[in-house]
Motif scaffolding. Structure first.
Motif, mmCIF file in Angstrom:
data_model
loop_
_atom_site.group_PDB
_atom_site.id
_atom_site.type_symbol
_atom_site.label_atom_id
_atom_site.label_comp_id
_atom_site.label_asym_id
_atom_site.label_seq_id
_atom_site.Cartn_x
_atom_site.Cartn_y
_atom_site.Cartn_z
ATOM 1 N N LEU A 233 14.394 4.572 -1.584
ATOM 2 C CA LEU A 233 13.558 3.441 -1.961
ATOM 3 C C LEU A 233 13.019 2.667 -0.761
ATOM 4 C CD1 LEU A 233 12.535 2.468 -4.669
ATOM 5 C CD2 LEU A 233 14.400 0.814 -4.749
ATOM 6 N N PRO A 234 13.817 2.429 0.285
ATOM 7 C CA PRO A 234 13.242 1.736 1.449
ATOM 8 C C PRO A 234 12.094 2.509 2.107
ATOM 9 C CG PRO A 234 15.637 1.663 1.516
ATOM 10 C CD PRO A 234 15.265 2.642 0.430
ATOM 11 N N ARG A 235 12.139 3.816 1.987
ATOM 12 C CA ARG A 235 11.116 4.668 2.632
ATOM 13 C C ARG A 235 9.899 4.880 1.749
ATOM 14 N NH1 ARG A 235 12.250 10.787 4.986
ATOM 15 N NH2 ARG A 235 10.088 11.303 5.522
ATOM 16 N N TYR A 236 10.140 5.114 0.452
ATOM 17 C CA TYR A 236 9.057 5.506 -0.440
ATOM 18 C C TYR A 236 8.701 4.449 -1.482
ATOM 19 C CZ TYR A 236 10.156 10.165 1.389
ATOM 20 O OH TYR A 236 10.376 11.240 2.214
ATOM 21 N N GLY A 237 9.460 3.377 -1.546
ATOM 22 C CA GLY A 237 9.221 2.373 -2.565
ATOM 23 C C GLY A 237 8.094 1.410 -2.219
ATOM 24 N N LEU A 238 7.365 0.987 -3.251
ATOM 25 C CA LEU A 238 6.317 -0.025 -3.123
ATOM 26 C C LEU A 238 6.684 -1.199 -4.031
ATOM 27 C CD1 LEU A 238 3.201 2.327 -3.389
ATOM 28 C CD2 LEU A 238 4.163 1.371 -1.286
ATOM 29 N N ARG A 239 6.194 -2.391 -3.691
ATOM 30 C CA ARG A 239 6.538 -3.584 -4.456
ATOM 31 C C ARG A 239 5.285 -4.352 -4.846
ATOM 32 N NH1 ARG A 239 9.721 -7.056 -0.795
ATOM 33 N NH2 ARG A 239 8.492 -6.012 0.813
ATOM 34 N N LEU A 240 5.345 -5.002 -6.006
ATOM 35 C CA LEU A 240 4.214 -5.800 -6.479
ATOM 36 C C LEU A 240 3.801 -6.850 -5.463
ATOM 37 C CD1 LEU A 240 5.126 -6.490 -10.225
ATOM 38 C CD2 LEU A 240 3.300 -5.006 -9.393
ATOM 39 N N GLU A 241 4.779 -7.496 -4.850
ATOM 40 C CA GLU A 241 4.471 -8.605 -3.946
ATOM 41 C C GLU A 241 3.761 -8.161 -2.673
ATOM 42 O OE1 GLU A 241 9.054 -8.013 -3.898
ATOM 43 O OE2 GLU A 241 7.398 -7.943 -5.344
ATOM 44 N N GLU A 242 3.692 -6.855 -2.449
ATOM 45 C CA GLU A 242 2.948 -6.358 -1.288
ATOM 46 C C GLU A 242 1.444 -6.410 -1.513
ATOM 47 O OE1 GLU A 242 6.361 -3.215 0.296
ATOM 48 O OE2 GLU A 242 4.677 -2.504 -0.931
ATOM 49 N N GLY A 243 1.033 -6.676 -2.743
ATOM 50 C CA GLY A 243 -0.380 -6.851 -3.036
ATOM 51 C C GLY A 243 -1.123 -5.539 -3.215
ATOM 52 N N VAL A 244 -2.432 -5.599 -2.974
ATOM 53 C CA VAL A 244 -3.291 -4.448 -3.242
ATOM 54 C C VAL A 244 -2.944 -3.285 -2.318
ATOM 55 C CG1 VAL A 244 -5.666 -3.598 -3.312
ATOM 56 C CG2 VAL A 244 -5.151 -5.931 -4.068
ATOM 57 N N LEU A 245 -2.733 -2.138 -2.937
ATOM 58 C CA LEU A 245 -2.358 -0.927 -2.215
ATOM 59 C C LEU A 245 -3.490 -0.460 -1.308
ATOM 60 C CD1 LEU A 245 -0.278 1.492 -2.038
ATOM 61 C CD2 LEU A 245 -1.644 2.558 -3.841
ATOM 62 N N GLN A 246 -3.133 -0.075 -0.096
ATOM 63 C CA GLN A 246 -4.077 0.541 0.838
ATOM 64 C C GLN A 246 -3.603 1.971 1.082
ATOM 65 O OE1 GLN A 246 -5.193 -2.014 4.254
ATOM 66 N NE2 GLN A 246 -3.938 -3.611 3.298
ATOM 67 N N PRO A 247 -4.113 2.913 0.296
ATOM 68 C CA PRO A 247 -3.588 4.287 0.354
ATOM 69 C C PRO A 247 -3.641 4.914 1.740
ATOM 70 C CG PRO A 247 -4.979 3.999 -1.577
ATOM 71 C CD PRO A 247 -5.143 2.766 -0.740
ATOM 72 N N GLN A 248 -4.719 4.691 2.487
ATOM 73 C CA GLN A 248 -4.818 5.301 3.814
ATOM 74 C C GLN A 248 -3.714 4.799 4.733
ATOM 75 O OE1 GLN A 248 -9.461 4.786 3.982
ATOM 76 N NE2 GLN A 248 -8.876 6.234 5.559
ATOM 77 N N LYS A 249 -3.367 3.522 4.572
ATOM 78 C CA LYS A 249 -2.296 2.952 5.384
ATOM 79 C C LYS A 249 -0.939 3.464 4.932
ATOM 80 C CE LYS A 249 -0.430 -1.500 6.911
ATOM 81 N NZ LYS A 249 -0.586 -2.993 6.830
#
Length: 232
Positions: free
Chosen positions: A34-50
């Motif tokens: 999860l620390p490596r592959y997890g994403l969180r709502l509070e991170e905001g709009v996803l930037q796939p390239q990043k």
């Protein structure tokens, strides 16, 4: 309909949080993956390239269950990137464990409500595909309002798909398949990819799960629906 309208409609959830015992492998997946592959709502709009370090076709799967299908799709299409959303922690742990074991790096995971992810984290016109495989059909009539496939859902997914992007759904419950078809045939901006405006043959890119194989042996049907975005 704006995002606030959809969020308000979603006060009635399409899922029930179920407590489940975690296996050691699932616990390992959560702890290490999860620390490596997890994403969180509070991170905001996803930037796939990043997030992925490249520009590639992007698929979002809603409700990946135990993750076997998503893991298989990601392994078979390393040139594509995948976002999985699942609320049930054992399933999240199982997928992460598989990713760690098989060194799969083209998947990222949200462990939360898919509608919140679509509203808060997915940019408009950023997805090539949205997958919804075997969602809870909510069999009883009084529970039909809990079904995720509703006009508001179709409209929200439409906003997030690129022009020509595809919403692919599958269910093993024929009344729900008919409900999906009714909702989607009435949804503006979509074209049914079936030749007769109903179902499509099972696409080769959708893995067949053990559950589906067992159902097929018992004579149960599976209905696949594919709709493409044709207008902005």
């Amino acid at each position: 309909m704006n995002n606030q309208d959809v969020t308000q409609r979603r006060e009635i959830k399409s899922y029930v949080m179920r407590a489940g015992r975690m296996t050691p492998g699932q616990e390992r997946g959560l702890e290490q993956g999860l620390p490596r592959y997890g994403l969180r709502l509070e991170e905001g709009v996803l930037q796939p390239q990043k997030v992925f370090g490249r520009q590639a076709p992007l698929t979002l799967e809603i409700g990946f269950g135990m993750g076997q299908s998503l893991l298989q799709m990601a392994k078979e299409a390393p040139e594509q990137d995948f976002i999985g959303v699942e609320v049930h922690r054992p399933g999240v742990g199982a997928l992460l464990s598989g990713m760690l074991t098989d060194a799969v790096d083209n998947v990222r995971i949200y462990s939360c409500d898919a509608i919140e992810v679509l509203n808060q984290c997915v940019a408009d016109e950023s997805l090539d595909r949205v997958l919804l495989f075997f969602p809870d059909p909510w069999h009883k009539s009084r529970h039909h309002k809990r079904r995720i496939v509703q006009p508001a859902f179709a409209a929200l997914v439409h906003k997030k798909l690129k022009q020509g992007g595809v919403l692919h759904m599958a269910t093993d419950w024929e009344p729900y398949a008919e409900h999906m078809l009714e909702v989607m045939n009435a949804a503006p901006g979509y074209k049914n990819l079936s030749v007769d405006n109903t179902w499509v043959a099972r696409p080769a890119e959708r893995p067949v799960t053990k559950f589906e194989k067992r159902g097929t042996r018992l004579g149960h049907g599976v209905w696949d629906l594919k709709f493409t975005k044709i207008t902005g």
